[in-house]
Design a protein around this motif. Structure first.
Motif, short mmCIF file in Angstrom:
data_model
loop_
_atom_site.label_atom_id
_atom_site.label_comp_id
_atom_site.label_asym_id
_atom_site.label_seq_id
_atom_site.Cartn_x
_atom_site.Cartn_y
_atom_site.Cartn_z
N TRP A 162 48.81 -25.05 22.19
CA TRP A 162 48.28 -26.36 21.79
C TRP A 162 48.90 -27.46 22.65
O TRP A 162 48.21 -28.39 23.07
CB TRP A 162 48.57 -26.63 20.31
N GLY A 163 50.20 -27.36 22.92
CA GLY A 163 50.86 -28.36 23.75
C GLY A 163 50.32 -28.41 25.16
O GLY A 163 50.17 -29.48 25.74
N ILE A 164 50.02 -27.25 25.70
CA ILE A 164 49.46 -27.20 27.05
C ILE A 164 48.04 -27.75 27.06
O ILE A 164 47.68 -28.56 27.92
CB ILE A 164 49.51 -25.76 27.60
N LEU A 165 47.22 -27.30 26.11
CA LEU A 165 45.81 -27.72 26.12
C LEU A 165 45.63 -29.20 25.81
O LEU A 165 44.69 -29.84 26.30
CB LEU A 165 45.02 -26.87 25.12
N SER A 166 46.50 -29.76 25.00
CA SER A 166 46.37 -31.17 24.66
C SER A 166 47.22 -32.07 25.56
O SER A 166 47.30 -33.27 25.33
CB SER A 166 46.76 -31.41 23.20
N GLN A 167 47.84 -31.49 26.56
CA GLN A 167 48.68 -32.18 27.52
C GLN A 167 49.86 -32.88 26.85
O GLN A 167 50.27 -33.97 27.24
CB GLN A 167 47.87 -33.16 28.35
N HIS A 168 50.40 -32.23 25.81
CA HIS A 168 51.60 -32.69 25.13
C HIS A 168 52.63 -31.57 25.15
O HIS A 168 53.08 -31.10 24.11
CB HIS A 168 51.29 -33.10 23.68
N ILE A 169 52.99 -31.13 26.33
CA ILE A 169 53.88 -29.98 26.47
C ILE A 169 55.26 -30.27 25.89
O ILE A 169 55.90 -29.39 25.32
CB ILE A 169 53.98 -29.53 27.96
#
Length: 95
Positions: free
Chosen positions: A34-41
């Motif tokens: 989710w962090g990668i896909l939403s650009q909130h790593i």
């Protein structure tokens, strides 16, 4: 080699993905993805380690199915949707 039969020492060990059981691995992978896909790593990495830590503490020497049983008990049948269990309003009658 006097024994005719070989009995494994650990029959009930869960299957591992790397160093984690399946539920711990999903607790790490889902928030990280989710962090990668939403650009909130930077948010996904602490959430994934937090989910892993919570799952590890919740299980604490118990079987993985304990988490499902606890979810059914506290969240009710509509959340878990297990077909072989009685409705949650009858759980006091079952013991």
């Amino acid at each position: 080699m006097s024994d005719k039969y070989f009995v494994p020492r650990r029959l009930d060990d869960p299957e591992l993905i790397g160093l984690w059981t399946l539920d711990e691995f999903l607790g790490l992978a889902i928030p990280f993805a989710w962090g990668i896909l939403s650009q909130h790593i930077l948010l996904g990495v602490p959430l994934s380690f937090g989910a892993w830590w919570v799952l590890r503490k919740a299980k604490a020497g118990r079987a993985s199915s304990w988490v499902v049983h606890a979810a059914y008990w506290y969240l009710g049948e509509s959340f878990v949707r297990l077909k072989a269990t009685p409705p949650s309003h009858c759980r006091l009658l079952a013991g």
